[in-house]
Enzyme design. Structure first.
Site, PDB file in Angstrom:
ATOM      1  N   SER A 129      45.919 -35.175 -25.834  1.00  0.00           N
ATOM      2  CA  SER A 129      44.553 -36.195 -26.282  1.00  0.00           C
ATOM      3  C   SER A 129      44.476 -37.485 -25.300  1.00  0.00           C
ATOM      4  O   SER A 129      44.634 -37.348 -24.160  1.00  0.00           O
ATOM      5  CB  SER A 129      45.065 -36.837 -27.691  1.00  0.00           C
ATOM      6  OG  SER A 129      44.075 -37.595 -28.499  1.00  0.00           O
ATOM      7  N   ASP A 283      37.293 -29.013 -31.741  1.00  0.00           N
ATOM      8  CA  ASP A 283      37.727 -30.353 -31.368  1.00  0.00           C
ATOM      9  C   ASP A 283      36.476 -31.389 -31.720  1.00  0.00           C
ATOM     10  O   ASP A 283      35.594 -31.195 -30.956  1.00  0.00           O
ATOM     11  CB  ASP A 283      38.230 -30.945 -30.128  1.00  0.00           C
ATOM     12  CG  ASP A 283      39.031 -32.148 -29.881  1.00  0.00           C
ATOM     13  OD1 ASP A 283      38.697 -33.108 -30.786  1.00  0.00           O
ATOM     14  OD2 ASP A 283      40.120 -32.259 -29.408  1.00  0.00           O
ATOM     15  N   HIS A 312      41.026 -30.804 -33.248  1.00  0.00           N
ATOM     16  CA  HIS A 312      42.139 -31.642 -32.349  1.00  0.00           C
ATOM     17  C   HIS A 312      43.478 -31.499 -32.672  1.00  0.00           C
ATOM     18  O   HIS A 312      44.522 -31.339 -31.846  1.00  0.00           O
ATOM     19  CB  HIS A 312      41.627 -33.166 -32.595  1.00  0.00           C
ATOM     20  CG  HIS A 312      42.185 -33.996 -31.441  1.00  0.00           C
ATOM     21  ND1 HIS A 312      41.841 -33.943 -30.103  1.00  0.00           N
ATOM     22  CD2 HIS A 312      43.294 -34.790 -31.439  1.00  0.00           C
ATOM     23  CE1 HIS A 312      42.801 -34.810 -29.461  1.00  0.00           C
ATOM     24  NE2 HIS A 312      43.627 -35.449 -30.254  1.00  0.00           N
TER      25      HIS A 312
END
Length: 337
Positions: A129, A283, A312
């Site tokens: 991320s 995601d 995610h």
């Protein structure tokens, strides 16, 4: 016992033109630097992460192993360990904390790694991320220093859709009657709960909920998962810290700054590092299409999406063992193991 160290940066100039007064960069190291100083792995932190949370990505027998590598894990500005709204004195406390961009985070990390630790080459920068976004930034900002990157569930520039997703969770937090423009006398609990509840719908995919995968996390119902996300944000995070890092995320763009002056294609083309871009197919805010487009502009990048209904959060340690296996295999490939 404190599980991180502090590197004092002094008055630190920011890309915006402001100066972060008496700035501090929190970090931790693991393993031993080799005599040739060629075994350095950098693991920046993700949005709600610290160097402690990164410990789930390495260990004995893993692709990143403290017995073989020297791991440096620097903490994002705004995460409560490095300089943040919650620990910075007036006049830069709380909502007055200046905008810190990816450029600034990596410039500070460079001072730590290059100037303080005396390291000239980084074998790999990797992360999940926002940590993955920093790996792109490292490779574009210091292309001669970084040999390989592996961003997973990340992107080199925050997309408009990603920006809007973040506006939604921010609006939920700031709607709390106690928010008071960030000058709250006590934590805006209702806003933090709303932030966590909204975020949970983005962190996992539609398939995750449809298939009831939350039961693998020991939640019997969706509501139990949502309550857990509420409590994690109420007890784990300062509201101004969350918004400071969110502002960094929203401004994410490796071409921002004097090197590329907004030319995103030029910034991608300047990356010399070998790269494996590893998105999750489900995601919702770092979609694989973004990475596929980036890989075409990077000289030495492979596009390796991982198919997982965890979305995610496939990359969160312990959630999807298949993701961890592919991550380790990709790391070994980049390191030549």
């Amino acid at each position: 016992m404190q599980d991180y160290r502090i590197y004092p940066l002094g008055d630190f100039p920011l890309l915006s033109g402001e100066v972060l007064k008496d700035a501090k960069l929190a970090y931790q190291t693991y393993g031993t630097l080799s005599p040739r100083r060629d075994n350095v792995i950098v693991l920046p932190t993700f949005y709600t992460g610290t160097n402690s949370r990164n410990e789930g990505y390495f260990g004995p027998g893993r692709a990143i192993d403290p017995d073989r590598h020297f791991i440096v894990s620097p903490n994002l500005f705004g995460n409560g360990r490095s300089s943040s709204p919650s620990n910075t004195p007036p006049p830069q406390d709380g909502p007055r904390f200046p905008l810190v961009q990816m450029w600034d985070n990596i410039a500070a990390q460079h001072r730590l790694i290059h100037d303080h630790l005396g390291i000239r080459r980084i074998a790999l920068v990797a992360g999940w991320s926002m940590a993955g976004c920093q790996s792109y930034q490292w490779a574009a900002q210091y292309p001669d220093m970084v040999q390989a990157i592996l961003p997973f569930c990340a992107s080199a520039r925050t997309s408009p859709h990603n920006f809007v997703f973040l506006e939604g969770v921010k609006a939920a937090l700031c709607a709390d009657r106690n928010w008071n423009g960030g000058n709250y006398a006590s934590p805006p609990v209702a806003g933090l709960k709303a932030f966590g509840r909204v975020y949970a719908g983005w962190a996992f995919s539609q398939a995750f909920f449809r298939e009831g995968l939350y039961r693998q996390l020991r939640f019997e119902t969706v509501e139990e998962l949502l309550l857990d996300w509420e409590q994690d944000h109420v007890h784990g995070w300062d509201a101004n810290n969350l918004l400071a890092k969110l502002a960094t995320w929203q401004a994410g763009d490796i071409s921002a700054g004097p090197l590329y002056n907004g030319d995103f294609r030029a910034a991608l083309a300047a990356i010399k590092a070998r790269a494996i871009l590893m998105p999750c197919t489900h995601d919702l805010y770092f979609p694989p299409e973004d990475n596929e487009a980036e890989a075409r502009q990077m000289p030495s990048a492979a596009f390796r999406p991982f198919d997982s209904p965890w979305g995610h959060c496939a990359a969160n340690p312990g959630n999807d063992s298949g993701f961890a296996d592919q991550l380790d295999a990709s790391i070994r490939e980049l390191l030549g193991d």
